[in-house]
Design a protein around this motif. Structure first.
Motif, PDB file in Angstrom:
ATOM      1  N   ILE A   2       0.877  -1.180   0.000  1.00 37.35           N
ATOM      2  CA  ILE A   2       0.000   0.000   0.000  1.00 37.35           C
ATOM      3  C   ILE A   2       0.906   1.219   0.000  1.00 37.35           C
ATOM      4  CG2 ILE A   2      -1.728   1.318   1.266  1.00 37.35           C
ATOM      5  CD1 ILE A   2      -1.463  -2.404   1.814  1.00 37.35           C
ATOM      6  N   VAL A   3       0.856   1.995  -1.037  1.00 38.41           N
ATOM      7  CA  VAL A   3       1.821   3.085  -1.261  1.00 38.41           C
ATOM      8  C   VAL A   3       1.082   4.425  -1.261  1.00 38.41           C
ATOM      9  CG1 VAL A   3       3.591   4.004  -2.815  1.00 38.41           C
ATOM     10  CG2 VAL A   3       3.196   1.520  -2.683  1.00 38.41           C
ATOM     11  N   ASP A   4       1.635   5.381  -0.490  1.00 41.86           N
ATOM     12  CA  ASP A   4       1.120   6.756  -0.561  1.00 41.86           C
ATOM     13  C   ASP A   4       2.285   7.686  -0.875  1.00 41.86           C
ATOM     14  OD1 ASP A   4       2.264   8.176   1.853  1.00 41.86           O
ATOM     15  OD2 ASP A   4       1.229   6.526   2.902  1.00 41.86           O
ATOM     16  N   HIS A   5       1.963   8.918  -1.217  1.00 36.71           N
ATOM     17  CA  HIS A   5       2.981   9.896  -1.606  1.00 36.71           C
ATOM     18  C   HIS A   5       2.911  11.121  -0.713  1.00 36.71           C
ATOM     19  CE1 HIS A   5       1.890   7.413  -5.090  1.00 36.71           C
ATOM     20  NE2 HIS A   5       3.187   7.443  -5.363  1.00 36.71           N
ATOM     21  N   GLY A   6       2.648  10.878   0.568  1.00 35.98           N
ATOM     22  CA  GLY A   6       2.527  11.980   1.505  1.00 35.98           C
ATOM     23  C   GLY A   6       3.862  12.369   2.110  1.00 35.98           C
ATOM     24  N   ALA A   7       3.812  12.811   3.373  1.00 37.65           N
ATOM     25  CA  ALA A   7       5.022  13.311   4.027  1.00 37.65           C
ATOM     26  C   ALA A   7       5.955  12.190   4.472  1.00 37.65           C
ATOM     27  CB  ALA A   7       4.635  14.166   5.231  1.00 37.65           C
ATOM     28  N   GLY A   8       5.440  10.939   4.493  1.00 40.60           N
ATOM     29  CA  GLY A   8       6.279   9.824   4.922  1.00 40.60           C
ATOM     30  C   GLY A   8       6.470   9.811   6.436  1.00 40.60           C
ATOM     31  N   VAL A   9       7.435   9.020   6.870  1.00 37.51           N
ATOM     32  CA  VAL A   9       7.745   8.870   8.294  1.00 37.51           C
ATOM     33  C   VAL A   9       9.215   9.193   8.501  1.00 37.51           C
ATOM     34  CG1 VAL A   9       7.787   7.300  10.280  1.00 37.51           C
ATOM     35  CG2 VAL A   9       5.983   7.079   8.546  1.00 37.51           C
ATOM     36  N   ALA A  10       9.478  10.044   9.480  1.00 35.45           N
ATOM     37  CA  ALA A  10      10.864  10.426   9.760  1.00 35.45           C
ATOM     38  C   ALA A  10      11.672   9.196  10.189  1.00 35.45           C
ATOM     39  CB  ALA A  10      10.907  11.488  10.849  1.00 35.45           C
ATOM     40  N   PRO A  11      12.964   9.132   9.820  1.00 33.62           N
ATOM     41  CA  PRO A  11      13.796   7.971  10.206  1.00 33.62           C
ATOM     42  C   PRO A  11      13.768   7.689  11.697  1.00 33.62           C
ATOM     43  CG  PRO A  11      14.950   9.313   8.586  1.00 33.62           C
ATOM     44  CD  PRO A  11      13.699  10.075   8.960  1.00 33.62           C
ATOM     45  N   ARG A  58       4.222 -11.122   7.948  1.00 31.57           N
ATOM     46  CA  ARG A  58       5.167 -10.080   8.342  1.00 31.57           C
ATOM     47  C   ARG A  58       4.688  -8.751   7.772  1.00 31.57           C
ATOM     48  NH1 ARG A  58       9.071 -11.965   5.974  1.00 31.57           N
ATOM     49  NH2 ARG A  58       9.460 -10.439   4.336  1.00 31.57           N
ATOM     50  N   SER A  59       4.864  -7.677   8.577  1.00 30.65           N
ATOM     51  CA  SER A  59       4.533  -6.324   8.120  1.00 30.65           C
ATOM     52  C   SER A  59       5.790  -5.473   8.175  1.00 30.65           C
ATOM     53  CB  SER A  59       3.426  -5.720   8.999  1.00 30.65           C
ATOM     54  OG  SER A  59       3.789  -5.781  10.366  1.00 30.65           O
ATOM     55  N   ASP A  60       6.054  -4.733   7.090  1.00 29.92           N
ATOM     56  CA  ASP A  60       7.262  -3.900   6.997  1.00 29.92           C
ATOM     57  C   ASP A  60       6.900  -2.517   6.482  1.00 29.92           C
ATOM     58  OD1 ASP A  60       9.202  -6.050   7.624  1.00 29.92           O
ATOM     59  OD2 ASP A  60       8.500  -6.895   5.736  1.00 29.92           O
ATOM     60  N   PHE A  61       7.833  -1.611   6.720  1.00 30.98           N
ATOM     61  CA  PHE A  61       7.676  -0.233   6.238  1.00 30.98           C
ATOM     62  C   PHE A  61       8.876   0.134   5.370  1.00 30.98           C
ATOM     63  CE2 PHE A  61       9.145   4.118   6.749  1.00 30.98           C
ATOM     64  CZ  PHE A  61       8.068   4.825   6.235  1.00 30.98           C
ATOM     65  N   ALA A  62       8.612   0.860   4.307  1.00 32.97           N
ATOM     66  CA  ALA A  62       9.698   1.372   3.463  1.00 32.97           C
ATOM     67  C   ALA A  62       9.307   2.768   2.978  1.00 32.97           C
ATOM     68  CB  ALA A  62       9.954   0.442   2.275  1.00 32.97           C
ATOM     69  N   GLU A  63      10.307   3.529   2.599  1.00 22.58           N
ATOM     70  CA  GLU A  63      10.052   4.882   2.086  1.00 22.58           C
ATOM     71  C   GLU A  63       9.697   4.805   0.607  1.00 22.58           C
ATOM     72  OE1 GLU A  63      12.256   9.284   1.884  1.00 22.58           O
ATOM     73  OE2 GLU A  63      13.258   7.534   2.773  1.00 22.58           O
ATOM     74  N   THR A  64       8.638   5.510   0.226  1.00 20.46           N
ATOM     75  CA  THR A  64       8.246   5.546  -1.181  1.00 20.46           C
ATOM     76  C   THR A  64       9.228   6.424  -1.958  1.00 20.46           C
ATOM     77  OG1 THR A  64       5.920   5.317  -0.562  1.00 20.46           O
ATOM     78  CG2 THR A  64       6.394   6.151  -2.787  1.00 20.46           C
ATOM     79  N   PRO A  65       9.762   5.939  -3.088  1.00 20.27           N
ATOM     80  CA  PRO A  65      10.657   6.789  -3.896  1.00 20.27           C
ATOM     81  C   PRO A  65       9.969   8.097  -4.266  1.00 20.27           C
ATOM     82  CG  PRO A  65      10.733   4.513  -4.659  1.00 20.27           C
ATOM     83  CD  PRO A  65       9.630   4.587  -3.650  1.00 20.27           C
ATOM     84  N   GLY A  66      10.621   9.196  -4.002  1.00 24.69           N
ATOM     85  CA  GLY A  66      10.050  10.506  -4.272  1.00 24.69           C
ATOM     86  C   GLY A  66       9.286  11.072  -3.099  1.00 24.69           C
TER      87      GLY A  66
END
Length: 454
Positions: free
Chosen positions: A388-397, A434-442
């Motif tokens: 599930i991909v969004d293009h919002g502000a993301g999550v800080a490291p 398993r559930s994982d998080f990754a940063e969306t390119p851009g």
């Protein structure tokens, strides 16, 4: 349920069996040593016939009308004489030292003087026979007519003599054996009871622990080393239960507190129905609450094992229906959603309702993060991985390790309860996924769900 015997009684029982077994093995070992002629254990197979033949002699004793005892061989003794022609036997009145009529004169001549010494047991060899082997045996026997000295000579072995010999030795040593068993059993029982007394303290402590005192631990002072591992494991279980109960208390308290916020917001919107975005905002709030409640219900059922986690699920069809259910809300919110999947079905193992709840929750989060006019992407891979991909502000490291923790939110002004991702992770773990998080390119966030292949 039948109550099991105490450990002390079990040990006493095992000890008695062990002592009896040791006696039999010891008797067997000394007998074999005697056959081999080692040390003081000189014996022969024929010597094992003593008990049986002596019993035949005793059973041959009769008393005349005038009270005089004599030997009158019973049929079994006569048969034994036919099988062993060289056999001799004699009986002596222990009180008077006189031989009974019917005794073999050869034995009477040799043993009458020995009987006068009141010997209880003797091995002998008649003159003229080889001295290297003890051919004769005499001992005191209790009979219906009183105590008699019974002597037998040159018996012949029979295989059942092993049983008779063992029985005879048990009879002779019975009192000693019984006393030894009673004393050792009593000692063992007292020792075990004393040694296990620390366990009574453990049991008493365990009996007082309930849901309000899970922080307490069982005492390990004085616990035997053999039981220490069990007590430590129980303490570990109590620690895990305490931690789980603490999480549930926090979970319940925080859920009640946090769910008040969206409910208050919905109530405020209902009081101001003139807002242009009233309907879409209300639908979004309702969908969020519905998703959280659904997840909690599914999680509760799975905790109670009321729902299977090994259903065969066709992921493409299930997730396509979830996306379709969100289409009206997506249009109202001014956003788009794209669904990507291959032409072939993708079979995974899990719980269909739980999969729907997790995906719905992540789609709801993605719609909140996606800028207006943007598109959320939902994809199903052939390897049973859903993204599930969004293009919002993301999550800080710095926050990426916390996003799956209960009640985590980016800031106090962030709308929502912070429950969604935590429950989603819990459901995935229960389905052994398993559930994982990754940063969306851009820019943005990508949540990846990995299911077991069916």
């Amino acid at each position: 349920m039948k109550k099991a015997p105490s450990l002390a009684l079990r040990i006493v029982g095992f000890l008695i069996v062990a002592q009896f077994t040791a006696f039999v093995l010891g008797w067997t070992a000394t007998t074999i040593l005697g056959f081999l002629g080692w040390g003081d254990f000189v014996a022969s197979l024929d010597s094992l016939a003593v008990t049986r033949v002596t019993d035949l002699v005793v059973r041959s004793v009769v008393r005349d009308e005038d009270g005089v005892m004599r030997l009158e061989p019973i049929p079994e003794l006569r048969a034994e004489l036919g099988r062993a022609p060289a056999m001799r036997f004699a009986a002596f009145n222990a009180a008077k030292g006189k031989a009974l009529a019917g005794s073999t004169p050869e034995l009477v001549a040799v043993l009458e003087s020995v009987v006068d010494m009141s010997t209880t047991h003797a091995h002998f060899v008649l003159p003229g026979d080889p001295k290297g082997e003890e051919l004769g045996f005499m001992g005191v026997q209790r009979t219906p007519y009183g105590r008699l000295h019974v002597a037998t000579y040159r018996m012949k072995f029979r295989w059942d003599d092993v049983f008779y010999s063992l029985r005879g030795d048990l009879y002779w040593f019975g009192a000693y054996f019984a006393a030894a068993m009673l004393v050792s059993a009593g000692t063992a029982w007292l020792a075990v009871r004393k040694g296990l007394s620390p366990l009574n303290a453990v049991a008493e402590k365990a009996g007082r622990i309930d849901m309000d005192s899970l922080h307490q631990r069982l005492p390990i002072g004085g616990v035997p080393a053999e039981i220490m591992t069990l007590v430590e494991s129980m303490n570990g279980a109590l620690e895990r239960l305490d931690a789980g109960a603490a999480r549930m208390r926090r979970y319940t308290a925080n859920a009640a507190h946090e769910l008040r916020t969206p409910l208050a917001i919905m109530r405020a919107r209902l009081e101001d129905t003139e807002e242009p975005s009233f309907k879409s905002d209300l639908m979004r709030d309702a969908s969020q609450l519905q998703a959280i409640v659904e997840q909690l219900l599914v999680s509760a059922r799975m905790n109670e094992r009321q729902s299977s986690t090994d259903e065969r699920i066709e992921l493409v069809g299930v997730i396509r229906r979830v996306v379709a259910d969100y289409m009206p809300l997506i249009v109202e919110c001014g956003r788009e959603i794209a669904f990507e999947a291959g032409p072939e079905p993708v079979i995974a193992l899990g719980n269909r309702r739980a999969v729907e709840c997790v995906v719905a929750n992540l789609i709801d989060n993605a719609l909140r993060a996606e800028p207006e006019g943007g598109a959320v992407i939902v994809s199903v891979g052939d390897d049973a991985v859903v993204e599930i991909v969004d293009h919002g502000a993301g999550v800080a490291p710095a926050d990426r390790e916390m996003i799956f923790e209960p009640f985590w939110r980016k800031s106090e002004t962030t709308r929502g309860t912070g429950l969604g991702l935590a429950v989603a992770k819990e459901l995935m773990e229960k389905m052994r996924g398993r559930s994982d998080f990754a940063e969306t390119p851009g820019g943005g966030a990508t949540f990846r769900l990995s299911f077991r292949r069916g």
